[in-house]
Structures are given as structure tokens and as C-alpha cells.
Design an enzyme around this catalytic site. Sequence first.
Site, short mmCIF file in Angstrom:
data_model
loop_
_atom_site.label_atom_id
_atom_site.label_comp_id
_atom_site.label_asym_id
_atom_site.label_seq_id
_atom_site.Cartn_x
_atom_site.Cartn_y
_atom_site.Cartn_z
N HIS A 1 3.06 6.70 -6.90
CA HIS A 1 2.23 7.84 -7.31
C HIS A 1 3.09 9.10 -7.32
O HIS A 1 3.01 9.92 -8.25
CB HIS A 1 1.05 7.98 -6.34
CG HIS A 1 -0.11 8.74 -6.89
ND1 HIS A 1 -1.32 8.82 -6.25
CD2 HIS A 1 -0.25 9.48 -8.02
CE1 HIS A 1 -2.15 9.57 -6.97
NE2 HIS A 1 -1.51 9.98 -8.04
N HIS B 1 0.83 -1.21 0.00
CA HIS B 1 0.00 0.00 0.00
C HIS B 1 0.87 1.26 0.00
O HIS B 1 0.71 2.14 -0.86
CB HIS B 1 -0.92 -0.01 1.23
CG HIS B 1 -1.74 1.23 1.38
ND1 HIS B 1 -3.05 1.30 0.96
CD2 HIS B 1 -1.44 2.45 1.88
CE1 HIS B 1 -3.52 2.52 1.20
NE2 HIS B 1 -2.56 3.24 1.77
N GLU B 2 1.77 1.34 0.97
CA GLU B 2 2.58 2.56 1.09
C GLU B 2 3.51 2.73 -0.11
O GLU B 2 3.76 3.85 -0.56
CB GLU B 2 3.38 2.56 2.40
CG GLU B 2 2.53 2.61 3.66
CD GLU B 2 1.56 3.79 3.71
OE1 GLU B 2 1.82 4.81 3.04
OE2 GLU B 2 0.55 3.70 4.42
N HIS C 1 1.85 4.53 -2.82
CA HIS C 1 1.94 5.99 -2.71
C HIS C 1 3.27 6.50 -3.26
O HIS C 1 3.33 7.54 -3.92
CB HIS C 1 1.81 6.42 -1.24
CG HIS C 1 0.43 6.34 -0.68
ND1 HIS C 1 -0.67 6.91 -1.30
CD2 HIS C 1 -0.04 5.77 0.47
CE1 HIS C 1 -1.75 6.70 -0.56
NE2 HIS C 1 -1.40 6.01 0.51
#
Length: 689
Positions: free
Chosen positions: A480, A473-474, A477
Site C-alpha cells: 500500500h 498482512h504486514e 501494508h
Amino acid sequence: MKPPAACAGDMADAASPCSVVNDLRWDLSAQQIEERTRELIEQTKRVYDQVGTQEFEDVSYESTLKALADVEVTYTVQRNILDFPQHVSPSKDIRTASTEADKKLSEFDVEMSMREDVYQRIVWLQEKVQKDSLRPEAARYLERLIKLGRRNGLHLPRETQENIKRIKKKLSLLCIDFNKNLNEDTTFLPFTLQELGGLPEDFLNSLEKMEDGKLKVTLKYPHYFPLLKKCHVPETRRKVEEAFNCRCKEENCAILKELVTLRAQKSRLLGFHTHADYVLEMNMAKTSQTVATFLDELAQKLKPLGEQERAVILELKRAECERRGLPFDGRIRAWDMRYYMNQVEETRYCVDQNLLKEYFPVQVVTHGLLGIYQELLGLAFHHEEGASAWHEDVRLYTARDAASGEVVGKFYLDLYPREGKYGHAACFGLQPGCLRQDGSRQIAIAAMVANFTKPTADAPSLLQHDEVETYFHEFGHVMHQLCSQAEFAMFSGTHVERDFVEAPSQMLENWVWEQEPLLRMSRHYRTGSAVPRELLEKLIESRQANTGLFNLRQIVLAKVDQALHTQTDADPAEEYARLCQEILGVPATPGTNMPATFGHLAGGYDAQYYGYLWSEVYSMDMFHTRFKQEGVLNSKVGMDYRSCILRPGGSEDASAMLRRFLGRDPKQDAFLLSKGLQVGGCEPEPQVC
């Protein structure tokens, strides 16, 4: 007035020459942090003064919009050098200096955001400029600055502006103190070996031994979560759960009440009924009523599932109490939840998390995860040996576009807990990927900060499966941040609508529930063998274990957040206790104050925690519509994802990005199915062993 000198055609596009410079440095002393903070404020203020004092007939794109955009690039990088160490530096003096820098810079941010003279010149520019002379992103930047000016009350009387400025400054300081208190918390509890019954040997070996022979359990994640899941001594779990939800109870309770009051005051001055309505104006949801309806409808759908799961847990507790000769009170307590939810996985799905983590040594997971991201997004990562960082555990990587070889960014991995370090898992953007003053592209740099179990003398760092999920998940980021190609720092990376920001990384969590990716990032830390296929299948089947209770708890947290920011007289602890009972059906532990430990309330998610669930509507739709249909490791879909969802950053509305990637408007079906709910006659059936 003449059209602006620098118009659309003069601005560089994504093919601009790229500057691969890493302007970040982590060797500043406390005194240097203080001096550089002062210098940065002076340098930045000079630019705002130049913009704000120019004659209106001299206002142009170059002298106003570009000047503000350019100084934002420099300011953002230098600010991060000064305020990021408060979260990660091993030195308390540096952390303190960094926190003080953050306070001064936050106060300065408020001053600059309230510059009526600058705002007037931006408004003047918008009225005079020919719309088609600006590139779309420049026009969006101009509109956003005007919108932000109005949201700061710069169109209101001077006295109102001064009130808003005073409140904003106070809010900044309170938020910094709230999270600093949590980061610096050093509470620990001493336990005997018997009191830690049920915990695995590698966990016990990792605990510090005290002089009296007891073992020291902190309230950091690598201690808290394993203990709540595996310790079969209820009294130990009770003490730890109670202490965890009493962290910073007195000081943060006072801060939170003041935060809520001041936010409401500011929002009313700006003409909004509640702080939630003020915040949500900029999000996809738009209004607090939309959020309330979304949460209420989801809670209603999930409640029957939650009731079934509570019945299963209560039966597991009754059987365990009988087996261990413990009194059975016929109730589920807060300290029972994780323990028996873990038992559901082990008994109904036959997933032994202690056995499973032996297949997830952090180095193997990292190698597999990086490989999957490289393949999926068309990137190539290279570890920079000996690169300077804030701690010896930290590793720095360079990311290149695999096809062109062009550097797209760099990222730091800081994976293990330290005293005083940020206590959760998060991605910090450190250098925005955007255009510099000379038109060249500045690469993005980000840091992933986590708190995974540290290696011991006997074993490497072994990750629980939910930690692997957090890692994915992290790191989503991080991607992104690196893959966005915005022109302006304001739109770089994760600067999208707050209730969309989690969707890109949530979407990538799905890979840790798919067989091929799991095999690629797992290997037994002793034998090197692959995870047995049967165990892997059971793990994947267990995805819907406890989904009702888990998501009802997310709704509780989202509703607490909404209640505090729509009803100013709501007592945080009482509201949390009421919602736990009403929605989750499990009472909060008396005397605790979970909201005082809820960092999101002071960390930019005020009135926006619902965004985690809201974003899932889009993340599940993206995954099931494209990747699940066309292949979870399909690089063409991965490149579409990089191009449509990651590349724009916040330079477009999220709804437009989603339509382009999905080929239609988003739907809720995949989201509801993922929660174990029936959609159009299809109901997922969890398999049990």
C-alpha cells in the site's frame, strides 16, 4: 486577490520524472540524532513563520499551500530517520536518543498544528481561490488542512487553544512512554525441562540456558505464543499468561488513566461529547453509536457459535485432565484458551501445527510471498546486496513496475526479535511516495518489522501458519505504501480512513488459505518436499476453527477501547474483566491488567480498534467478489486492485475506491460467511476428520 499562480495544470501528475533516491540513513550517533532534531525543528519552523507572517494580499497557492506541502515532504523523511531507530536499533543509547527526539518532535508537531496565523492564511486562501483552478487533490489538501485546524480548535478563543495545545503535548509524551515501556520490557521466567512439557525440540533448543540449568522464557511473541499453544503443564501456562498481562502494569496503568482523562478533556473543549466521537468524525463509521451497534450486532450473532466452541474446549480439557491425572475445575481459564483452541485444530481438523511449520522455513515463505505479490500487482523486486541498514539481519529490496521498469519504491525486511526491538509485527512508512518541491516523484520506502522465530544451529527459522498470515498482512501494508501515487505526503500510502486502513492488507491474508499460493511458499526444510495435499486441505478447512471465540475476543478489545473513550470513569482492568466474562465467557486472570499492555491504545488506534473488524467487511467483500470469482492469482484483477485501492492512497474517500473496484456498494455477506454465520440460507459447514 489574483488566482493562485500555480494551479491545477502546473502540478505534475503520476507520470512525473521519478527520483529513486533513498534519503534514509541509519548510521547516526546519539549526539547526531540530538543535533539533527534541533536543526530540523529550526528549518521547519522557518517555513511556518514565513507562511504565517505574510500579508494576506500576498497569500497564494505557491506561498502557502505548496510551501506547507513541500516542507511536509522533507520533514517527514528527516523525522523518520530520527524517530524510527527507537523501535529497531540494537543500541540502547540510540534507542534512547531516538525516543527523546520523538518527544521533542511530537511537541514541535503540536506547536505547528496550533499555528493560528498559518490557519488564518489557509482559510483566506480557500475563500479567495477559484475552486476549479486547483487540481482535485490540491483542493482536498486545502480542505483537509482547514478541517484539521478546526479539529485543533484554531477557530476558538486563544485561552482554549492554549489548553488544547498543553493537552496535546502531554498526550504525545504519554503515548511514547507507554509503548517504550513495553518495548524495553525484559521480563523472563525460568523453567525446568519438565515444566515445559509438550513443547517441540526446536523450540526448547532455541531457549537460553541459565546457570542453574533452567531455561529462560521471555514474554516476546516467539516464546509466548508457542508456549501458550503447546505446553501441557497448566501451571507453566498460567505463570506465563499472568506475567504477559502484567507487563508494565503499574507504570502503564497510570499512563493509560491519564491518557483517557486528557483525551476526554480535549474532546470536550472542541465541542465533542466523547473522545470516541471526536476521533470517529474522520472515519467511515462517523459516530460512536454506529460503532456500538456494529459491535453489539456482531457479538449477538457470534455468541451461539462461541458457546458451542466453549463446550468443545471444556470437553477437551476434561479429557486431558483425566488422561494426565490433573484436577478438573470445570472452567476455562485465560491460560487454557490458546492451548485448547490449538487442540481443536489438531483433533477436529487434524492439523498438526508443529508438523506444518516444518514446511514453512522463512526463506521459502519469503521467496514465495514476494513472487505472489510481484505476479499479482505487476511488480519486480530486487534484493540490494550490502545495503546499509540498522542491523545485519535487515534486507533491503527495490520494487519496480514490471511493465515500465520504473522504480516505485524500496522496502526493508526486519524479521527477527532483538532486545529492545518493537515487539509486534508492523509496517513503518519511512519515506512517503509523493511529489517533491521540483515536481519530480519521490519513491516510497517502508519497513516491515516482525518477530519471527530466529534460526538455530539445527534448523532455519520455521514459521507457524499464523505467522505466515501475519507476514502476508504486514507486507500488504508495505505494498500500500509503495503502490500509492498521491501528490501530497499527507495522502501517501496508508493515510486513509483509520477504519479502512486494515482492509487492503486483510484482503491479502486470504492467499494463505488458498491451495496454490500455499504450495508456492512452502517446502519441507529438510527434504524439500511439498506439503502433502491432504494436510493442506485440512489446514484450509480449519480456517473456521474457533472463529467464534477469536472474533468475540476482538469484540472485547474493541469494546474496551470504546468504553475507555466514551466513559471517562471506566476502570480499564475492571472493564476488560467484565467484558471477557460477558462476551467471551472466559474470565480474565485476577491481578492482571491487559489494557496496560494494549499498545494500540497509545499507538494511534484510540477509539478505533473496532476498525480491524469493520475493515474486514470490505476486505472479504473485495476478495470474494473479485479474486475468488475471477482467480486468486489473476493478474488483471490484481492490477485493478493496485489501480483502484492502492494507487489513490488517501487522495480519495475509501467508499469511492471500493465502489470502483467492486462495481457496487459494499455488502456484509462475505464477511458474515467468513465468520461461520448464516447469510440468506447459506451456512458454511466446517468439515472435521
